[in-house]
Design a protein around this motif. Structure first.
Motif, short mmCIF file in Angstrom:
data_model
loop_
_atom_site.label_atom_id
_atom_site.label_comp_id
_atom_site.label_asym_id
_atom_site.label_seq_id
_atom_site.Cartn_x
_atom_site.Cartn_y
_atom_site.Cartn_z
N HIS B 307 0.77 -1.26 0.00
CA HIS B 307 0.00 0.00 0.00
C HIS B 307 0.81 1.31 0.00
O HIS B 307 1.40 1.61 -0.99
CB HIS B 307 -1.02 -0.04 1.14
CG HIS B 307 -2.12 0.99 1.00
ND1 HIS B 307 -2.77 1.23 -0.18
CD2 HIS B 307 -2.67 1.86 1.91
CE1 HIS B 307 -3.67 2.19 -0.02
NE2 HIS B 307 -3.63 2.59 1.24
N LYS B 376 -3.36 -0.98 10.12
CA LYS B 376 -3.80 -1.12 8.73
C LYS B 376 -2.59 -0.96 7.82
O LYS B 376 -1.55 -0.45 8.25
CB LYS B 376 -4.84 -0.04 8.42
CG LYS B 376 -6.08 -0.16 9.29
CD LYS B 376 -7.23 0.68 8.79
CE LYS B 376 -7.21 2.06 9.38
NZ LYS B 376 -8.48 2.77 9.18
N HIS B 700 -9.98 2.11 -0.52
CA HIS B 700 -9.08 1.15 0.13
C HIS B 700 -9.40 1.18 1.62
O HIS B 700 -9.18 2.19 2.27
CB HIS B 700 -7.63 1.56 -0.12
CG HIS B 700 -6.62 0.57 0.39
ND1 HIS B 700 -6.19 0.56 1.69
CD2 HIS B 700 -5.97 -0.44 -0.22
CE1 HIS B 700 -5.31 -0.43 1.86
NE2 HIS B 700 -5.16 -1.04 0.71
N VAL B 702 -10.25 -1.46 5.39
CA VAL B 702 -10.21 -2.78 6.00
C VAL B 702 -11.57 -3.08 6.63
O VAL B 702 -12.35 -2.17 6.93
CB VAL B 702 -9.11 -2.90 7.09
CG1 VAL B 702 -7.74 -2.59 6.50
CG2 VAL B 702 -9.42 -2.02 8.30
N THR B 708 -7.87 -6.15 4.48
CA THR B 708 -8.14 -5.27 3.35
C THR B 708 -9.34 -5.81 2.57
O THR B 708 -9.34 -6.95 2.14
CB THR B 708 -6.90 -5.18 2.44
OG1 THR B 708 -5.81 -4.68 3.23
CG2 THR B 708 -7.14 -4.26 1.26
N PRO B 711 -8.74 -6.31 -2.04
CA PRO B 711 -7.32 -6.40 -2.42
C PRO B 711 -7.09 -6.97 -3.81
O PRO B 711 -6.21 -7.81 -4.01
CB PRO B 711 -6.77 -7.34 -1.34
CG PRO B 711 -7.91 -8.28 -1.07
CD PRO B 711 -9.17 -7.47 -1.26
#
Lengths: 180, 818, 333
Positions: B307, B376, B700, B702, B708, B711
């Protein structure tokens, strides 16, 4: 289970080639890592981005979700196969001239998808081009210059059709000069 | 300071330069530009069109092994034990490495180094790298990962930044002085409280910007070879080879001269390849351990774990305006969700405030930004680093205030134009500024005056403006050396090779360098070859970030080429027995300006110079002048030149579903001089595209477990050819006095206004103010329904009653469709 | 790169050969038609076949024809693009052409087949992920686990049918021809699906779908239309899938009508009582269409098995029912 390796007779870019590969390998893995044709790219792993697009019997195909064994008996054309002794494919030249190539990573897939589109519809409109390229993601361009490149190829193709092959570079005359 | 007038103390904007003799300026080297400004093709495009161009995964070495990374399935845990014995025993496995073998912490910013190549004692997000394996093929490496045993002691995870800020009992980085706070910045300029109190209109709202990812089509990939000569070579898909080089030496405890870092063709980056990454260290370490080349190619899912994408921000903004539309003050408080590591977060925290003081004249300003750690994937620099988020808030507030003042939104921005050659309230030196022309261009191109308010139900136009840096004089590690360097070599064939440290990540920096050198030496573009981003061959450049390359490397290229040009002119002049000023270089020839028939080829001119001066070559470099406010952090965001952008977006809101179509986006960008207009347009279109995707489609995040949620490129929906607006790019050339031929950046600025322009267009279309990104159709529809309810309650379509602020929309103190 | 786990590969040249292979390998085999669903799922470790049997060479399973009863017969290996473009389909079942055209993106449609789409595995945000991802949350009911992450305490899998063409084929009351080495059977498509997200097909391990038969007696004897909710105009699976079919009376009003809603639960859902509701109303009567949509909304419950706000998806049901009728009335693909 353990991998089973087989000899596959593939027809790639105009030639027959025998290649040993595990049965579970995809066409993408075989063209990239066995045949060294690395122009076809890997982007998403599973058919979501179109970077791995190549042509099978002239039709666009996502090679990362095509088993290599499934390509036996069919004509495979990769981006490298668009280059002939006569030079680059018209689309390869118009993508360059229109400035459609930024990082360039999606473009082999994009160009072969566009080739399949124009082979089926030489007079494709912008709407048809958008539809034809809608399985191919580009992260750099916003697609604007890609559409322009394909339209430029349509115009050049039309000129060639009207005036004969000699004018193939007519519309994009500047292409003939420069570095080529 | 008044617009467009050069203040006395800035009469020569170069007076601050550390090397005052390098007055490049906007002027061409010859009578006119021969190469610069032309719509030339990129120097590397043909190879990309044919598949010849080699990206990192296209490289293979004899005996090469394949690496895979074991990742944490837990968002926050202590590692009690790792046992790799079974994995090492698996046939086909040649090496395994764990964090204990590479405990040195790294990070681009020297004072916030908090990452290790593999987790040493703790894991901090799901996907945090724990161990790595090298095997004969990827399948075997994958199988080996399943044989590694890791015992975890689970710790409380923190996913909400506000909770992370409040909790003192859960600390993500032990040893961090301020709990879970990674950086806090509070800066005040002028008298924001007083100015707000005196304002005719004040708006105060909460805004949210969500996390978004770079999603370059090429994932991270690195290939390492450890030669018998003891040299470690790393080929990596990085946009900062120099920092990778430095950090490799530290983490591997290898002398830096024994390391060579090469960046091959790169398949997109957008900021996502600006940190050193785990795979670069693991490939190198395993190559050393196994004495075999090792390649790591991240899966798409791993790319989402690595990320460093756009930081989610929760922003409270308060902005004031006078009756005649003049901006009085901005007061902002921003909570930044940093994810698990610092990355560039120190800079992000400053940029969230420092880059907001133009193109609108802002006389009083306070920002208070706090970045916190959460469990995260780490956030970092994404195109428009740190400032895209607050720019959204500010530009929407400008439209809200314009509405209160009864003024046209473009007119409000015009009235607040800060002008050229001025200093912002936070001490930033602004040089050339073509924002007013940008506004005029998008106003005309979009048919703003004729069409706005007349498009029909659910349709509207919105505008916004922005500024961005062309590099910054904040050097991430303190030193007095140049920020950019160029080296030129001349071949007797007439070919000139330029060695550039810059990373061409698709933006075209190699083409920019070739263009400049060709212009200076009077060559055709095809007579210049660029070798770039190879630490053995090229001078140091700091990397492709902060939109610094055209400005800094471009100036270094001019500097080097001019030295060489002088030698060539002198040699030819002596041969002809004329003054050097009479010798012009252009189009592959040297000729006598006064006797045009006297001409030699460039190759011949080079021969004369080589005979006279020995082997030809030149170096050039660039460093920024001393810039920035005289306060802590005053140099962060201080740039030698700022770019400016104006944008108008057109929307078509589906009132039944809340889906928003964007038929057109017009973006006008002041890039100083467009060294190659095709490249500039490409950057403008690509920026607008990326902003568009962030508004509606991309998120994006979680889930409740810390995993995530999207993804992959099916769930993380980036726009397809069928989704995109028609992007209309136009260029304003304000000619910066210090930029190469007047050039400034183009790669990041144009993204900024896209997002608020769309938000403002949605308001124009249907009267709702959306303040929480992304604008999902569910949110849009909820806001439409809340507005309808409020309108009904007040008995008319121009109701003033405040509807519920549901779905990230503000209540209706605004009227309906005009 | 995400690699496949090893398996053997077979490419039979005739249907009988394929059926013999299926009879031999049974549940240890997986069939691959276009591969656009199977390959991603294999890469995610959702199946662990010992052998993958490719159907690509079975030309006899490819093509569109009209049988003696005036019904459309479509070979299971006919690609979605061929279905979308076939003049017979466009004339007799335009809604099916619309549904085929709505699947994924153009390249996926040159690969994917109608049979493959009918047999598409159910989808859920908690299942269509890598082995690592699913392992990180302790797997789920559909594979390798015992809990449902969508319905707390849920004991049966609620992964959603996500095949665009199935929605429309159910509305058109299509029939499926299913063969094994031992027998051939025909089944109404609605009976082919069962309400179990873990495995929603009534298909034995040795069976192969060979043909889809669509009752479409004559051009415009039956009207049909399709509408799909999705974030992007390409590539995406449906977040709501609505197919409608209807017949008209002499005066142009509805004689009978069927509404099918999918991308909700494990099977496409036929909404009861639509025929009665619409009979005698005109197909361009928007209020009537919305009323049919409201009826559909009142009986479906979108869950978090699919990305996108469930409340909003539910609110979209009437809109997309209406749009399906309008798409059908408009015709074309």
């Amino acid at each position: 289970m353990t991998a089973e390796t087989r000899i596959l007779r593939l027809h790639v870019n105009g030639s027959d080639v025998d290649v040993a590969a595990p049965s579970h390998w995809t066409l993408l893995e075989v063209v990239r890592y066995r045949l060294g044709l690395t122009g076809t790219k890997q982007g998403c792993d599973k058919g979501d981005c179109g970077a791995c697009t190549l042509l099978v019997d002239g039709r666009a195909r996502l090679s990362c979700i095509t088993l290599a064994g499934d390509a036996v008996g069919h004509r495979v054309t990769t981006i490298e196969g668009l280059v002939t002794k006569d030079g680059l494919d018209l689309l390869q030249r118009t993508f360059d001239e229109a400035g459609a190539l930024q990082c360039g990573f999606c473009q082999p897939g994009m160009i072969v998808a566009a080739r399949a589109c124009l082979d089926a519809k030489p007079e494709a409109t912008r709407a048809e081009v958008k539809e034809a390229l809608a399985s191919n993601l580009c992260r750099c361009t916003g697609y604007t210059k890609i559409f322009e490149a394909v339209e430029q190829a349509v115009r050049a193709g039309r000129a060639a059709h009207t005036n004969g092959p000699a004018s193939l570079v007519g519309d994009s005359a500047a292409l003939a000069g420069g570095r080529r | 300071m008044s617009a467009g007038k050069l203040p006395a103390d800035r009469a020569d904007p170069l007076q601050h330069a550390r090397s005052p003799n390098r007055t490049f300026g906007p002027q061409p080297p010859g009578a006119q530009f021969e190469v610069v400004g032309k719509r030339s093709r990129k120097v590397d495009a043909a190879g990309k069109a044919t598949g010849e161009a080699r990206y990192t995964d296209d490289l293979a070495l004899p005996g090469m092994l394949h690496g895979k990374t074991l990742r944490s399935p837990h968002p926050h845990a202590r590692i009690k034990r790792i046992d790799t014995a079974k994995a090492e025993a698996l046939p086909g496995v040649l090496g395994v490495v764990t964090g204990a073998e590479m405990p040195v912490r790294f990070g681009v910013i020297p004072w916030t180094q908090d990452e290790t190549a593999l987790a040493v004692d703790k894991v901090r997000f799901i996907g945090d790298p724990v161990a790595a394996v090298a095997a004969v093929d990827e399948e075997t490496a994958q199988a080996a990962l399943r044989l590694i045993e890791v015992d975890y002691e689970l710790l409380t995870p923190l996913f909400d930044p506000a909770e992370a800020l409040a909790r003192k009992d859960v600390v993500i980085h032990e040893g961090n002085k301020h709990g879970n706070v990674t950086k806090e910045v509070l800066l005040e300029f002028g008298d924001p409280d007083g100015a707000l109190a005196r304002s005719d209109f004040v708006v105060e709202d909460d805004y949210e910007f969500h996390g978004t990812a770079h999603a370059p089509i090429e994932t991270h990939v690195a290939l390492a070879r450890y030669g018998s000569d003891g040299v470690l070579t790393l080929w990596s898909a990085t946009q900062i080879p120099h920092y990778v080089h430095r950090e490799l030496a530290r983490v591997l405890d290898l002398p830096a001269p024994q390391i060579r870092v090469i960046q091959p063709h790169l398949g997109g980056a957008f900021g996502g390849k600006s940190d050193p990454f785990s795979l670069e260290f693991c490939a190198a370490k395993l190559a050393i351990k196994t004495r075999r080349p090792v390649k790591f190619l991240y899966t798409r899912e791993e790319e989402f774990y690595a990320h460093r994408g756009r930081h989610p921000m929760q922003m409270r903004f308060k902005t004031g305006m006078t009756k005649d539309g003049r901006l009085t003050a901005v007061d902002s408080k921003i909570l930044i969700d940093g994810g698990a590591y610092s990355s560039f977060g120190l800079v992000t925290t400053y940029y969230s405030g420092q880059l907001l003081t133009g193109p609108h004249d802002l006389p009083n300003y306070r920002f208070h930004s706090t970045r916190v750690f959460t469990n995260k994937p780490p956030c970092g620099p994404k195109r428009g680093h740190g400032s895209v988020q607050p720019r959204f808030a500010l530009e929407v507030q400008l439209d809200r205030l314009a509405e209160k003042a009864g003024l046209d939104p473009i007119e409000v921005r015009r009235r607040n134009f800060q002008g050229a050659y001025t200093t912002t309230v936070n001490g930033q030196r602004v040089t050339s500024n073509g924002f007013d022309q940008c506004l005029a261009q998008v106003e005309a191109a979009s048919g703003w005056k004729a069409r706005r308010g007349k498009l029909g139900r659910g349709k509207g136009l919105g505008c916004a403006g922005s500024m961005y840096i062309s590099g910054t004089n904040y050097c991430v590690y303190p030193n007095d050396m140049p920020q950019a360097g160029i080296q030129i070599k001349v071949d007797r064939s007439g070919l000139v090779t330029v060695f550039s440290g810059a990373s061409d990540i698709g933006q075209g920096s190699n083409t920019v360098v070739a263009t400049i050198v060709a212009e200076e030496l009077g060559l055709r573009l095809e007579d210049v070859r660029v070798v770039a981003a190879d630490s053995d061959l090229c001078p140091v450049d700091l990397g492709a970030y902060s939109s610094r390359i055209t400005f800094m490397v471009g100036n270094a290229a001019i500097h080097a080429a001019r030295k060489l040009r002088k030698l060539v002119q002198q040699a030819v002049a002596e041969e002809w027995g004329v003054a050097p000023e009479r010798v012009a270089l252009a189009g592959g020839f040297a000729f006598d300006l006064e006797e045009r028939a006297r001409v030699v080829s460039s190759a011949k001119a080079f021969h004369l110079a080589e005979a006279k001066f020995e082997t030809l070559g030149a170096t050039g470099s660039y460093n920024t002048p001393n810039l920035g406010g005289d306060y802590r952090g005053g140099t962060i965001g201080a740039s030698p030149a700022y770019s400016f952008t104006a944008c108008v977006a057109e929307v078509d809101v589906d009132l039944e579903t809340g889906e928003v179509r964007v038929p057109h986006v017009w973006t006008s960008h002041d890039c100083g001089r467009a060294l190659n207009p095709v490249l500039v347009e490409g950057q403008i279109e690509g920026s607008a595209y990326m902003g568009f995707g962030e508004v509606f489609l991309e998120s994006h995040a979680v889930n409740q477990y810390g995993l995530t949620t999207r993804p992959n490129l099916l769930d993380y929906t980036i726009p397809t050819a069928l989704d995109c607006p028609e992007f209309h790019a136009s260029i304003v050339e304000s000619l910066d006095p210090e930029g190469p031929y007047g050039a400034k950046e183009a790669g990041e600025g144009p993204l900024h206004p896209t997002i608020p322009a769309i938000a403002n267009a949605i308001h124009d279309a249907c009267g709702i103010w959306l303040t929480k990104l992304p604008f999902t159709p569910a949110k849009v529809l909820a806001a439409l329904q809340a507005k309808a309810k409020a309108d009904a309650a007040s008995g008319g379509t121009r109701g003033g009653a405040s509807g519920g602020a549901s779905g990230g929309a503000l209540g209706g103190d605004q009227g309906g469709k005009r | 790169m995400l690699r496949l786990e090893p398996f053997a590969f077979a490419k039979p040249q005739t249907t009988d050969e394929a059926l013999a292979l299926l009879a031999r390998h049974g549940a240890k085999a997986k069939l691959i038609a276009g591969g656009t669903d199977l390959l991603p799922n294999l890469k995610h470790g959702l199946y662990e076949p010992e052998v993958v049997i490719a159907l690509s060479d079975l030309a006899e399973l490819r093509g569109v024809a009209v049988n003696g009863a005036g019904e459309l017969e479509i070979g299971a290996m006919t690609t979605l693009e061929e279905v979308e473009r076939a003049a017979l389909v466009r004339a007799r079942a335009p809604g099916l052409a619309q549904a085929a055209a709505a699947v994924a993106g153009p390249t996926q449609r040159t690969m994917g087949t109608l049979g493959g789409n009918v047999c598409l595995d159910t989808r859920c945000v908690w299942i269509n992920q890598s082995h690592f991802w699913r392992q990180s949350l302790g797997f789920c009911l559909k594979k390798d686990g015992t809990v449902c992450h969508v319905v707390k305490g849920g004991k049966s899998c609620v992964a959603a049918a996500s095949n665009d063409t199935a929605t429309l084929l159910v509305a058109l009351r299509a029939r499926l021809t299913i063969r094994s080495a031992a027998a051939t059977r025909e089944v109404a498509i609605a009976d082919f699906y069962k309400a179990d997200g873990a495995m929603n097909l009534r298909l034995a391990p040795d069976e192969l779908l060979t043909r889809i038969t669509v009752p479409a007696p004559a051009p415009q004897g039956t009207w049909s239309g399709y509408a799909k909710l999705r974030p992007r105009a390409s590539i995406d699976f449906p977040r709501l899938s609505v197919g409608v079919a209807w017949t008209t009376q002499q005066d142009g009003t509805f004689a009978d009508a069927t509404v099918v809603v999918s991308a909700i639960a494990a099977t496409p859902r036929v909404i009861a009582g639509i025929g009665e509701l619409l009979r005698g109303r005109r197909p361009d009567d928007l209020a009537a269409l919305l009323a049919a949509g409201e009826k559909a909304r009142s009986v479906v419950t979108p869950l978090t098995n699919i990305d996108g706000d469930p409340q909003w998806r539910r609110a979209m049901v009437p809109v997309f029912v209406k749009r399906s009728f309008l798409a059908g009335a408009r015709g074309g693909a």
